[in-house]
Structure formats: C-alpha cells, structure tokens
Design an enzyme around this catalytic site. Structure first.
Site, PDB file in Angstrom:
ATOM      1  N   ARG A   1       0.350  -0.826   0.106  1.00  0.00           N
ATOM      2  CA  ARG A   1       0.233   0.062   0.078  1.00  0.00           C
ATOM      3  C   ARG A   1       1.271   0.878  -0.060  1.00  0.00           C
ATOM      4  NH1 ARG A   1      -5.385  -2.009   3.009  1.00  0.00           N
ATOM      5  NH2 ARG A   1      -5.635  -3.864   2.831  1.00  0.00           N
TER       6      ARG A   1
ATOM      7  N   SER B   1     -10.472  -5.959   8.893  1.00  0.00           N
ATOM      8  CA  SER B   1     -11.675  -5.734   8.531  1.00  0.00           C
ATOM      9  C   SER B   1     -12.258  -6.716   7.974  1.00  0.00           C
ATOM     10  CB  SER B   1     -11.793  -4.107   7.567  1.00  0.00           C
ATOM     11  OG  SER B   1     -11.182  -3.281   8.264  1.00  0.00           O
TER      12      SER B   1
ATOM     13  N   GLU C   1      -7.044  -0.416  15.044  1.00  0.00           N
ATOM     14  CA  GLU C   1      -7.480  -1.669  14.240  1.00  0.00           C
ATOM     15  C   GLU C   1      -6.879  -2.605  13.566  1.00  0.00           C
ATOM     16  OE1 GLU C   1      -9.685  -0.408  10.151  1.00  0.00           O
ATOM     17  OE2 GLU C   1      -9.117  -1.587   9.514  1.00  0.00           O
TER      18      GLU C   1
ATOM     19  N   ARG D   1       0.036  -5.510  13.203  1.00  0.00           N
ATOM     20  CA  ARG D   1      -0.986  -5.010  13.767  1.00  0.00           C
ATOM     21  C   ARG D   1      -1.015  -6.156  15.200  1.00  0.00           C
ATOM     22  NH1 ARG D   1      -4.785  -0.678  11.179  1.00  0.00           N
ATOM     23  NH2 ARG D   1      -3.163   0.493  10.444  1.00  0.00           N
TER      24      ARG D   1
ATOM     25  N   GLU E   1       0.315   4.591   1.651  1.00  0.00           N
ATOM     26  CA  GLU E   1       0.125   5.032   2.535  1.00  0.00           C
ATOM     27  C   GLU E   1       0.541   6.512   1.820  1.00  0.00           C
ATOM     28  OE1 GLU E   1      -2.248   4.301   3.586  1.00  0.00           O
ATOM     29  OE2 GLU E   1      -2.019   1.697   4.391  1.00  0.00           O
TER      30      GLU E   1
ATOM     31  N   ARG F   1       2.131   3.048  12.539  1.00  0.00           N
ATOM     32  CA  ARG F   1       0.933   2.196  12.594  1.00  0.00           C
ATOM     33  C   ARG F   1       0.937   0.670  10.895  1.00  0.00           C
ATOM     34  NH1 ARG F   1      -5.194   3.367  14.540  1.00  0.00           N
ATOM     35  NH2 ARG F   1      -5.240   5.263  13.553  1.00  0.00           N
ATOM     36  N   HIS F   2       1.460   2.083  10.329  1.00  0.00           N
ATOM     37  CA  HIS F   2       0.749   1.641   8.709  1.00  0.00           C
ATOM     38  C   HIS F   2       2.165   1.552   8.148  1.00  0.00           C
ATOM     39  CE1 HIS F   2      -2.594   4.061   8.798  1.00  0.00           C
ATOM     40  NE2 HIS F   2      -2.645   2.989   8.158  1.00  0.00           N
TER      41      HIS F   2
END
Ligand code: ATP
Ligand code: MG
Length: 433
Positions: free
Chosen positions: A211, A359, A356, A407, A213, A219-220
């Site tokens: 990703r 998902s 999070e 995570r 980002e 946290r990414h």
C-alpha cells in the site's frame, strides 16, 4: 560444523564445543571470562592466565567483541556463572573476526535510534529483546496457521502482481510488466473470494500486501503481512467468531511457546484476551465516542473513526471489540448490505483498544448487486471481469476478513512503532535493507 553444543545444552562433566558470538570479555586480572552468545543463550568461558597456554589466553581475550568464535573444552559446574556452568577451554578458534568499531552495540548498553537499528538489523537482532519480538511473531504465525487448520481451512497463495487494484484507485504501487502497467496487490480479497466458490470452500492466506500509504505513521507500512480468511456459507457473525478464535489462538500460542521471550520483554503476566469480544454497532460506537467528550468535533453518521476516535473508544471499552453494521457508503463494494436495510453493511472491524486490527464482512455474492456495487464505487466492472464472471457460475454466500500480522504483534507486545514488528520494514523513506 554441526558437532557443536548450544550454550543452553552444555552439561557439566562433558567435553563440548560451543560456537557463537563474543558478547563480552571480562578481565579480572589473573582470571578473565569470555561470554559467548548463541541462539540459545550465553555461556561463560574461563581463562586462568597463569595456568593456561599463553597463545590460548591471547586468542581468547584478544578477540574483538561480536567476533564469531569456536571454543572446545571441559564444561564444569560453577555456581557463580550465569548458567551454572562454565567452559574451561582447550582451544579457541576465531572463525570470523568483527571490526572493533560496531555501528550499534548488541549488548544494549549503548542505545541506538530506530533508524540505525533498522540499517543494521543483523546486529540489532543479536539483542535478546529484539530477537524475542521475532520469536513471538513466528509463534503468532504458527498458532494462526494451526488454528486455521482446526477450522478446516486450506492455505492458499495468490498473485502479488495484478492488473487492477481492489481497495480503490489510490494507494497502489505501479510496476512495469513486460511493457504493460501492473500493480503490487493491496489485498488478496478478490482471489480468496474466488476460492470459496471453488472446491476449496474455506481458505486462508498469510502473505504480503502493498500500500502506497500517503503518510508515514507508527502503524502503517508500505509492505505489510496480511492474514486473510474466507469461507463459503459463512455470514458476518460466523466470520467474527472465526476472527476472535484466531486472534485468541495467537495469544495462546505465544503464552504456550514464548515464556522465555515474554520474560525477556518484561511481561510478568501475559494474558490471553477473554472470549466474547463485545460487538458494538457503528451507531453505538459513535454515540460512545461522542459521550467521552474527548473529541474536538462530534462524530456524525457516515464519518470514519479517526485515530482520536479510536483511542477514545478503545479507552472506554478497554478490551478487544468489534464495530459492526457500518454505513454501506464507507465500506468497499464487495461487502454485502443488510437485507432489511441497504444503508447498513455487514462490514465489521476488530479493534484493539489502541488501533484497528481487522476488517471483514459478509460478501456480496449476487451477480447483479455486485456489478451495481462496482459502479457505485466508480470502478469499471469490465476491468474485474475475471472476478465478476465467476459469480455467474454458482458462488455461495460467504464471509471473511483480513488481519494485519504486524498490528497483531505490535498490540500484543505493546510496541510503540509497527516497524519494530518487521525485520526489514518498507516505509516512504526506507527501501533498503
Ligand atoms: P487503516 O484504516 O488503519 O489504515 P485500513 O482500513 O485501510 O486500515 P484494511 O484495508 O481494512 O485497512 O486492511 C485490513 C487490515 O490490514 C487492517 O485492519 C490492518 O490490520 C492491516 N493493514 C492495512 N493496511 C496496512 C498498512 N499500511 N500497514 C500495516 N497494516 C495494514
Ligand atoms: Mg479497515
């Protein structure tokens, strides 16, 4: 080479060869110690200067820290030694000499910043507390795989170079594929869904997601490890059950296999999260956030949970919890809406109190609805024909989720930065090592 004994296995009264790194040399005058470190721990090698061969003493005590040595000798019990035994050497061989100037101090006496540590991960992972993080990570992946097997899943591997993105057009890394534009995959979402309609029915994958980002955050990552699950004939509540089971299994696996590592990391009472994670609807969640009074601006229907909102809610709930029944508009096209309320989706997130983790949701398996969803999200269904087509040939109802491995480790061990949970992280600045 493999006739050596691990430091932790050296038994008094035997002759043994130990091999590893010079952690430290302690010279007390007439007597001196070389502390040798290997993957199992440390062991003391004793040099009595006046009684031993001069060359042996010179080699053993003249070697630079972090050099690799091989020591053969008699293992004797010694109460004052850290492991209760010590080696009285007959021979010391310097196998690989280390420079006297080290970019970081593996004994941990001198702190290094994260960037220096990441640049020199080999040395960094010689530190017990850093190595422990990756032993825990490995135990998490092992436990997760075993639990998936218990759940009747088949492990799959799906392509990481793809023709189209799935999570919207942004955040994609383009690559050149024999003169054509391609992308690094953001998620195995569509592939795993295609497999629930195959003969496999219930699958999982542990693999990289990519990703681009927009920002560097704690946290990414730009390359993360996703633990993905998907099952035919599951609805979103079944998927949440499986999700809770897998997350708890990861904690159980660490509790079972990593006692030493947890001790090294300073955990006295590592506990597995209690079962029955609360399930809050999105509506309840925003009400609870607003009630905390922690936010500058009240959340309204349709707002995503900001980082601040996640923190406020996490503090209020105080344990892992699901947020369910999200507004359809904030969830991707492949998530199914509730049959009795198309404004509400079956999408859910699993939250650790701090962020999070997962998902998931039930998926839209009805062909016409799926095509509509693509159009609503501004995606061209034609580009996804390889996927949509299979929904015309018998696609069962299904549900699943994606869990970020880093995570999970980060929250489990309370690490301040997700990069601590990856050996060689990729972020906006970091492309090597
Ligand atoms: P966030 O809102 O926190 O950026 P997301 O909702 O964009 O996450 P999803 O697409 O839902 O992420 O991906 C499923 C899971 O994969 C996330 O809950 C998270 O655990 C993990 N994940 C996603 N993106 C990243 C990333 N860039 N770095 C690390 N983990 C990630
Ligand atoms: Mg998400």
């Amino acid at each position: 080479m493999d006739d050596r004994t691990y430091a932790a296995d050296a038994e008094s009264g035997t002759d043994a060869t130990v091999a590893g790194w010079v952690n430290e040399i302690r010279d007390l005058g007439g007597i001196a110690f070389l502390i040798l470190r290997d993957a199992s721990g440390k062991i003391q090698v004793k040099f009595e200067k006046d009684e031993m061969d001069e060359n042996l003493v010179e080699t053993g005590l003249g070697v630079h820290r972090e050099s690799v040595v091989r020591v053969t000798g008699r293992v004797e019990s010694e109460e004052r030694a850290p492991t209760g035994v010590e080696v009285v050497p007959d021979s010391v061989e310097v196998v690989a000499e280390a420079d006297p100037e080290l970019p970081l101090d593996p004994s941990g006496k001198v702190d290094a910043d994260l960037s220096t540590r990441l640049d020199n991960r080999t040395l960094d992972l010689r530190k017990g507390e850093v190595k422990a993080v990756f032993e825990v990570r490995a135990a998490v992946l092992r436990a997760v795989r075993e639990q998936f097997r218990e759940l009747g899943c088949t492990e799959i591997n799906t392509p990481k170079i793809v023709a189209t993105g799935t999570e919207g057009g942004t955040e994609l890394f383009p690559v050149t594929y024999f003169g054509r534009e391609a992308f690094m995959n953001q998620s195995p979402q569509l592939f795993k869904q295609l497999m629930v309609g195959s003969g496999l029915e219930r699958v999982f994958e542990v693999g990289p997601i990519f990703r681009a980002e927009e920002h560097n955050t704690p946290r990414h990552l730009n390359e993360a490890t996703s633990i993905d699950f998907e099952s035919a004939f599951y609805d979103h509540t079944d998927a949440m059950d499986a999700c809770e089971t897998v997350v708890r299994a990861a904690y159980e696996g660490v509790a079972e296999h990593c006692q030493e590592e947890l001790e090294t990391l300073g955990y006295e009472d590592f506990s597995v999260p209690e079962a029955d994670f609360p399930r809050l609807s999105y509506e309840e969640a925003i009400e609870r956030v607003n009630a905390t009074g922690e936010l500058d601006e009240q959340l309204g229907w349709g707002d995503d949970l900001s980082t601040e909102a996640e923190h406020a809610l996490g503090e209020a709930v105080g344990r892992h919890y699901f947020v369910t029944d999200w507004p359809s508009e904030v969830k991707p096209f492949y998530i199914k809406d509730h049959d009795d309320d198309p404004e509400l989706s079956t999408g859910f997130d699993l939250m650790h109190p701090s962020l999070e983790l997962v998902s998931g949701g039930q998926r839209e398996h009805r062909y016409e609805h799926l095509i509509e969803g693509f159009e609503q999200q501004g995606l061209e269904p034609e580009a996804f024909e390889y996927y949509t087509k299979m929904f015309r040939y018998g696609m069962p109802p299904h549900a699943g989720w994606g869990l970020g491995a880093e995570r999970l480790v980060m929250t489990m061990l309370d690490l301040g930065n997700i990069r601590e949970a990856v050996i060689f992280p990729r972020d906006r600045q970091r492309l090597s090592p």
